[in-house]
Design an enzyme around this catalytic site. Sequence first.
Site, short mmCIF file in Angstrom:
data_model
loop_
_atom_site.label_atom_id
_atom_site.label_comp_id
_atom_site.label_asym_id
_atom_site.label_seq_id
_atom_site.Cartn_x
_atom_site.Cartn_y
_atom_site.Cartn_z
CD GLU A 89 -54.71 67.78 23.79
OE1 GLU A 89 -55.38 67.16 24.63
OE2 GLU A 89 -54.39 68.97 23.95
CE1 TYR A 147 -60.06 67.67 25.53
CE2 TYR A 147 -58.47 65.89 25.22
CZ TYR A 147 -58.75 67.20 25.55
OH TYR A 147 -57.74 68.05 25.86
CG ASP A 173 -60.99 68.92 29.49
OD1 ASP A 173 -61.76 69.89 29.68
OD2 ASP A 173 -59.85 68.87 29.96
CB CYS A 190 -62.42 76.10 38.04
SG CYS A 190 -64.13 75.79 38.55
#
Length: 297
Positions: free
Chosen positions: A37, A120, A138, A193
């Site tokens: 991450e 986040y 995010d 997307c």
Amino acid sequence: MPSSPLTDRVTVWFGEHRRDLPWRAPDRTPWGVLVSEVMLQQTPVVRVLPVWEQWLRVWPVPADLAAAGTADVLRAWGRLGYPRRALRLQECARAITERHDGVVPSDEDELRALPGIGSYTAAAVVAFAYGGRSVVLDTNVRRVLARAVDGAALPSPAHTVAEVRRATALVPDAPGDAAAWAAASMELGAVVCTARAPRCGACPVADLCRWRADGYPPDLHAARRRTQGWAGTDRQVRGRVMGLLRDSVGPVPLVEVERLAVEGTDRPRLQRCVDGLVADGLVEVVGDDEPALRLPA
DNA sequence: AAACCGGGGTT
DNA sequence: AACCCAGGTTT
């Protein structure tokens, strides 16, 4: 929220289309998830993959990274960018080792208290490492919701209270479902997307997307977004200096750094960048009359 | 709220 | 050459 067509369908789609990534493998560890991450905060998946593999091979648990030499850490970080994050990841490993007995916390507040872990990343570790319920918001998720629900081309430049509230309300009740939604909505934003050329033909919720139904209205915030320059910036100079030191075995004389830094960089500017790197703990100065730079021991 | 912080890829 | 990507920290 119990469930909705949006969360259900995106989650089902994810089950069929999820990318096979090592930090999603059954044998992943919370530490591996946390490292991924932090690296993914700033860098696309394809560039993170090889660095992550090596990182986990060399420092499989937090205590290993905590005990490593800083120069080795910065060299392993390589060209991922934003090397201050490598330092914070090591500080994070030390905090986990000292304050949490070497176990990555599963509590969101405890995670957020660690160096380099913000809202986040804390939410992501809760969901992806522990399968817990959290609000993972995010840039990908923000874009998916802005389009599907608000009918906007892109989310607002800054988080809004209403946006966070809406995202919170959308998270499924069951922890497992919440974690699945988090991964699925991020993946949809990352591969379908996308910001520039969305692949609506492959989208599982295209038929209920308000942005699409409204005929793809343009970005309302376009005028307020400004692209950040690159050439000639301090960031470019800092990156160049770090690259030089990473590739050098011993200290590099300052005069050599001045010669090899960015073309056209004047001396005050270079000095300012070097001072900044020293202040950040990324560079050490050795020698007085003949100063040289090196990565911290 | 806004500025700072890298580097590679696509168009 | 222009544009895209991204979250944490500091001020």
